[in-house]
Design a protein around this motif. Structure first.
Motif, PDB file in Angstrom:
ATOM      1  N   PHE C 154      -1.100  -7.447  12.850  1.00 27.75           N
ATOM      2  CA  PHE C 154      -0.279  -7.270  14.101  1.00 27.75           C
ATOM      3  C   PHE C 154       1.292  -7.678  13.749  1.00 27.75           C
ATOM      4  O   PHE C 154       1.548  -8.603  13.026  1.00 27.75           O
ATOM      5  N   PRO C 155       2.005  -7.310  14.746  1.00 26.27           N
ATOM      6  CA  PRO C 155       3.657  -7.745  14.649  1.00 26.27           C
ATOM      7  C   PRO C 155       3.501  -9.264  14.685  1.00 26.27           C
ATOM      8  O   PRO C 155       2.763  -9.899  15.137  1.00 26.27           O
ATOM      9  N   LYS C 156       4.675  -9.659  13.646  1.00 30.82           N
ATOM     10  CA  LYS C 156       4.752 -11.127  13.641  1.00 30.82           C
ATOM     11  C   LYS C 156       4.830 -11.882  14.941  1.00 30.82           C
ATOM     12  O   LYS C 156       4.024 -12.779  15.411  1.00 30.82           O
ATOM     13  N   LEU C 157       5.812 -10.996  15.915  1.00 30.49           N
ATOM     14  CA  LEU C 157       5.957 -11.782  17.348  1.00 30.49           C
ATOM     15  C   LEU C 157       4.784 -11.817  17.929  1.00 30.49           C
ATOM     16  O   LEU C 157       4.222 -12.853  18.692  1.00 30.49           O
ATOM     17  N   VAL C 158       3.697 -10.887  17.987  1.00 35.13           N
ATOM     18  CA  VAL C 158       2.410 -10.979  18.598  1.00 35.13           C
ATOM     19  C   VAL C 158       1.475 -12.081  18.120  1.00 35.13           C
ATOM     20  O   VAL C 158       1.031 -13.064  18.837  1.00 35.13           O
ATOM     21  N   SER C 159       1.564 -12.159  16.557  1.00 44.74           N
ATOM     22  CA  SER C 159       0.757 -13.386  16.171  1.00 44.74           C
ATOM     23  C   SER C 159       1.131 -14.598  16.712  1.00 44.74           C
ATOM     24  O   SER C 159       0.627 -15.744  16.864  1.00 44.74           O
ATOM     25  N   ASN C 160       2.558 -14.711  16.585  1.00 48.06           N
ATOM     26  CA  ASN C 160       3.224 -15.993  16.964  1.00 48.06           C
ATOM     27  C   ASN C 160       3.003 -16.287  18.501  1.00 48.06           C
ATOM     28  O   ASN C 160       2.761 -17.350  19.045  1.00 48.06           O
ATOM     29  N   LEU C 161       3.243 -15.078  19.210  1.00 45.48           N
ATOM     30  CA  LEU C 161       2.689 -15.535  20.910  1.00 45.48           C
ATOM     31  C   LEU C 161       1.183 -16.128  21.093  1.00 45.48           C
ATOM     32  O   LEU C 161       1.202 -16.958  21.804  1.00 45.48           O
TER      33      LEU C 161
END
Lengths: 322, 493, 326
Positions: C154-161
């Motif tokens: 998944f995009p980094k942003l998604v994992s981060n969220l």
């Protein structure tokens, strides 16, 4: 005869036949007697549960807990059979039915006496009964080699080359048919679902009927608990998970109105058969099993849309056409 | 004496529905039970049917005291009611509706369909009714449904048959057939409690009468000792000519026209106009299409053909909010189901249709809401203790005033009232009438549907008479006689 | 001007009968009992991390509250999560830009919800039956799309969220839930939109006759419910970092339990966001506490089911008894 085969049931029957022929063209092996007999056997439990669910839907309710009830009853008798393999099989069947009935009565009492709406009650017991399976079994499975021979033998008995399960479903069909069409109890269910306020005026005790309807639903869920475990020779926390939705779809496809008081016993069986046919035919025509769920979902939607379209009460004619 | 009620009282949440009411029903008699809506007639009937239990008092049947604790007991005692609202099962057959709750069974306890069907057939033939035992109730006319209900009480071998406004929505021919059946019942040794608002028919059919008002017994006697005017005085508790306030306003120009309204199977060729400050009545049997037309005007249903013109412009109403924005509002006959939201507060109900005006960027302004509610409360004299009070807890009359307040808040120009005084007590009723007079005085135009001829004659300037979805005639009330209107409404001329 | 007061005179006793108050007492008792039983319970980090267990469901519970108050129900939310997670995984695998991935994911949820809403309003079919159907349909689509494979990129942003914290303390999912809860409470209790939703739930026919666009509202609410299921799917996928078609299985029941336990009447017309929020915390703290005690997940399932039935059954039973005594 006219009463037996209403228009709608006939259409459903025709659809099943056309479907059968169509699948037969794609895969002739599917329409051999032995294959059809397998489909019937495979659909028997669904027929029994759909018929008992129909009783609940007739009075404007739904029993979402049947699959959990089935799994719990099945697990309890399986556990007993590992400890007491010497007990005769009818003992287990009876016990399973009793457990199922008790669980059904609990639903009924919660709805009728505690006045917890049926959706909330049966959503709750769906979790509770399912959770109790883990509790009694410690999350373990009961495998085929742990059951006694007798326990599993009955299910493989055949008569006229059709399975015990099929004949049992036929018997349940006849019983429910008589119950709903030829007893006061059955007719009162129709009146209660059709017009609850008016039912009060003719002295129908709503609470009694709610509890009885859920007891019947529970009884057959218990019966199917034994059938399921014996047929698949395994009892686990996961059996029949989500099966309540298949059962409800069979009823809906069979023309049992969720608004209550409308639907025929034959229609209900045909609905179950259609769903059973689809479930079995998909692999036969090389459609991946992964599509099964999506297709069932689509069929439920189409069926209810058609139902509502035909059911939507005609506006009362005021004017004499001139 | 067949039936005797002594000192019956019944309260609902502190409202006295019946107070020490006595009632005597003789053998072989037709007894009229009279009273305005809300006088306590239906409470009395429901006590006899076992639906309600009296708070005090006793019920004697054939001189024996009985407790009717539920509907089944009432049936077994030989009391059978033919209700105004259909307590029938639409999806079931005629046969089954007649035997409902009392299916005949064979020796093996299974239902004997053949016997039930043949008995039904026989019974319907005796009543000379052209109904098939196998028909579903939903396919029958209102008159046919009544006959099925009567058959039901005959099958139950009822001693006492209660008929709640059995002729309310029948044509004159059907009514005459019903009278024959009722007189036959009397010959068969049965007693009938006959509830009706039509005093002519009461004088014609009944032997005795009892009048209730505000839950109290006013008068009980044999019918030959009274006349229509006296009955009205008993029911209303005042002189007849005081009931309807005459409104002396000068009617102005036409502002609203309905042209060639047509909806398949519902109504056809509907043309009428409404003038400023006018009260236009709509009279006809229940089910003659009056309500259906108004629903189409208000945008609930779509007519197949036809236009609406308002203030010399053709307007397009596709949904209720379009009508409301134009200044046309519709107050439904079914106050509880379609008019008010019982579990919300009086303040919310009064402001329900003007939320946009009471809010800014969707945020509600409570001060504005209370200001409007107070103004309406003062104008209509709604009895409310505090603004967050639930509308459900108000009396029928105050509920109706709340619904009227909701519509007046929108500052309408055309007010369509569908049976505005149905089921409210006499005092609220005349308050509503008085208020209608005030509104037209202020420049509003009113369309009023009513089944009560006196109300039509007393309040309206003109009356549209309907029969089976067609306008039979539009009459000027001043020159119309009640006989003429009734005849037109039952399709006889 | 008449002098009619807005509310009856204030009585302290009235507060005691408020659902929210009773729920609050239950919550406090759970906190007290839990902290006495386990010393790890009151640890701030533990508590904060425990919110991961319920934040995604809680987000959907907010829109579900609107749906249920409007006299509808949506059983398909968990299946929408499955669909949207698949879209998330698939669009990522195509190498789309992060924002496009997120937009398409949200769009997929919105479309599913709109599909529910369209069938329910167009054909006037009870939502419970429609969403039983779409529950199978949507889940089935996820199965037929993924079969037995899975997505784990998944995009980094998604994992981060999904698994990250704001300032290292507050989980994004929890923060989103709290902010949304405040917005939703405001909409429901202070705006004309909220008032219309109550009015529709109390008496849909009367609402229609008052000029409220009942069908439009119903449609929008189901669409929103789908949209927020997709939002939850983003957090959930990011947290799990692997998506199979059986993702979030059975969540619809847990979410409905959150709402109903929070005092929202299952047949519409009453309830508050505050009640639902407290009930979310009750269920969250309960499962967290039971988890610390090594009670398996099933214990929590049974307990939740009982709580659901008893929270409605007990008060109505008392009421019936009281009425009989009168």
């Amino acid at each position: 005869m006219k009463k037996f085969l209403t228009n709608r049931d006939f259409i459903l029957f025709a659809i099943i036949m056309i479907g059968l022929v169509a699948v037969g063209f794609a895969n002739p092996l599917f329409v051999t007697p032995s294959s059809i007999s397998d489909v019937l056997t495979d659909t028997s439990i669904l027929i029994i549960l759909a018929l008992s669910q129909m009783i609940v839907i007739l009075i404007r309710a739904i029993d979402l807990s049947v699959a959990s009830n089935l799994a719990l009853s099945g697990m309890l008798i399986s556990l007993l059979s590992t400890v007491h393999p010497e007990l005769p099989v009818y003992y287990f069947i009876a016990l399973s039915c009793v457990i199922g009935t008790v669980l059904g009565v609990l639903n009924g009492v919660s709805i009728a006496i505690l006045k917890v709406p049926f959706i909330v009650t049966t959503l709750g017991t769906l979790s509770i009964y399912r959770g109790l399976i883990y509790f009694v079994s410690d999350g373990k499975q009961v495998y085929s080699n742990e059951f006694s021979k007798d326990f599993l033998a009955l299910i493989h008995y055949k008569f006229l080359s059709l399975s015990f399960l099929f004949w049992l479903a036929v018997a349940v069909f006849i019983i429910i048919y008589i119950l709903l069409n030829h007893t006061r109890f059955g007719r009162n269910l129709y009146s209660l679902g059709g017009n609850p306020d008016a039912a009060k005026y003719i002295g129908i005790n709503e609470n009694k009927y709610i509890i009885l309807a859920y007891s019947i639903s529970g009884f057959f869920a218990g019966l199917c608990g034994y059938l399921w475990v014996a047929r698949y020779s395994v009892a686990s926390t996961q059996i029949a998970i989500g099966f309540e939705l298949t059962v409800i779809s069979a009823c809906v496809v069979g023309g049992i109105s969720v608004m209550g008081g409308v639907g025929t016993v034959l229609g209900c069986v045909l609905g179950a058969l259609l769903i059973g046919l689809i479930r079995n035919a998909l692999p036969a025509v090389d459609i991946s099993q992964f599509w099964q769920l999506a297709i069932s979902g689509a069929i439920i939607l189409i069926a209810i849309i058609i139902n509502t379209k035909t059911e939507q009460r005609k506006e009362k004619t005021i004017m004499v056409e001139n | 004496m067949k039936l005797e009620l002594k000192n019956i009282s019944k309260n609902f949440h502190g409202v006295k529905a019946l107070q020490n009411v006595d009632f005597q029903l003789k053998d072989n008699s037709i007894h009229a039970l009279l009273g305005e809506n809300g006088a306590g007639k239906s409470t009395l009937v429901k006590i006899l049917c076992g639906v309600y239990q009296p708070d005090s008092g006793s019920i004697h049947l054939n001189n024996q005291e009985q407790t009717i604790s539920d509907p089944a007991i009432s049936l077994s005692l030989g009391i059978s009611a033919i209700h105004q609202e259909s307590v029938m099962f639409d999806e079931l057959t005629v046969t089954e509706n007649i035997f409902i709750g009392n299916h005949l069974t064979k020796s093996n306890r299974l239902i004997d369909w053949t016997l039930m069907e043949s008995k039904t057939k026989q019974l319907l033939e005796e009543l000379e009714a052209n109904i098939e035992p196998n028909e579903k109730i939903k396919d029958l006319s209102i008159a046919q449904r009544h006959i099925v209900q009567i058959s039901r009480s005959l099958i139950h071998d009822a001693d006492i048959v209660i008929m709640d406004e059995p002729t309310a929505s029948l044509s004159q021919k059907e009514i005459n057939e019903l009278y024959t059946i009722i007189r036959n019942l009397k010959k068969q040794n049965k007693s009938i409690i006959f509830i009706s608002h039509k005093l002519d028919e009461v004088m014609e059919v009944c032997d005795d009468f009892t009048v209730l008002r505000d839950g109290e017994l006013i008068k009980s006697d044999i019918i030959t000792n009274t006349d229509k005017d006296q009955l009205i005085t008993h029911m209303a508790g005042r002189e007849v000519n005081q009931i309807f306030p005459k409104n002396n306003v000068t009617i102005e120009n036409e502002i609203f026209q309905v042209r060639d309204f047509y909806k398949k199977t519902q109504f056809k060729d509907i043309n009428f106009n409404l003038r400023k400050k006018e009260i236009l009545g709509f009279y006809g049997l229940v089910g003659s299409g009056r309500t259906e037309i108004m629903k189409s005007i208000f945008g609930i249903t779509k007519p197949d053909e036809g236009d609406i013109h308002f203030k010399d412009q053709k307007i397009n109403i596709a949904k209720p909010s379009d009508a409301i924005n134009q200044g046309i509002v519709y107050l439904s006959e079914e106050r509880q189901q379609l008019g008010m939201t019982g579990l919300m507060s009086v303040k919310d109900n009064i402001n329900m249709a003007i939320m946009e005006r009471n809010s800014q960027f969707y945020i509600m302004d409570t001060l504005k809401e209370i200001k409007n509610a107070s103004a309406m409360q003062e104008k209509l004299n709604i009895k409310v203790s505090y603004w967050s009070q639930l509308t459900q807890s108000l009396s029928g009359g105050n509920q109706q005033k709340t619904v009227i307040a909701k519509w007046l808040s929108t500052k309408p120009e055309v007010l369509i009232l569908d049976e505005p005084t149905k089921g409210i007590d006499v005092r609220s009723k005349s308050a509503v009438h008085e208020f209608m007079g005030e509104l037209v005085g202020e420049g509003m135009s009113i369309i009023m549907i009513s089944s009560e001829l006196p109300e039509i004659l007393g309040m309206c300037d003109r009356v549209v008479v309907m029969y089976k979805g067609l306008i039979k005639e539009i009459l000027n009330v001043k020159n119309a006689s009640s006989e003429q209107i009734v005849k037109l409404a039952s399709g006889e001329s | 001007m008449s002098m009619i007061p807005e509310k009856p005179p204030f009585k302290l006793l009235d507060i005691l009968y408020k659902k929210e108050f009773i729920l609050f007492v239950v919550l406090v008792s759970i906190l007290i009992i839990n902290s006495n039983i386990s010393p790890y319970f009151l640890d701030l980090y533990n508590l904060i991390d425990s919110t991961f267990l319920f934040s995604e469901k809680a987000i959907i519970a907010l829109t579900m509250t609107f749906v249920i108050i409007a006299r509808q129900i949506d059983l398909s939310v968990a299946s929408i999560i499955a669909v949207s997670s698949c879209v998330l995984g698939y669009t990522t695998s195509l190498g789309y830009d992060t924002w496009l991935v997120i937009s398409l994911t949200l769009l997929s949820g919105g479309i599913c919800g709109a599909f529910n809403g369209a069938i329910i309003t167009k054909f006037a079919i009870p939502s419970i039956i429609v969403t039983i159907g779409t529950m199978s349909l949507f889940r089935g689509l996820a199965y037929s799309f993924l079969e037995d494979s899975y997505y784990n990129k998944f995009p980094k942003l998604v994992s981060n969220l999904g698994g990250g914290y704001l300032f290292g303390y507050i989980p994004y999912a929890f923060l989103t839930f709290i902010i949304l809860a405040i917005i939703f409470a405001f909409i429901l209790h202070k705006t004309s939109v909220g008032k219309k939703i109550y009015s529709i739930g109390n008496n849909p026919d009367a609402a229609q006759y008052t000029g409220i666009a009942v069908d439009k509202y119903t449609f929008v609410l189901f669409t929103l419910n789908g949209l927020f299921s997709a939002l939850a799917a983003i957090f959930l996928s990011g947290r799990l970092s692997s998506v199979r078609p059986n993702i979030a299985f059975g969540w619809e029941l847990e979410i409905i339990t959150m709402v109903v336990l929070g005092g929202v009447y299952i047949y519409g017309g009453s309830g508050s966001i505050l009640g639902v929020v407290i009930s979310i915390f009750i269920l969250g703290m309960l499962s967290f506490g039971l988890g610390l005690l090594n009670v398996p997940g099933v214990g929590i399932i049974i307990f939740t089911g009982l709580l659901l039935i008893l929270s409605i059954g007990f008060p109505s039973f008392i009421q019936t008894l009281r009425r009989k005594n009168e």
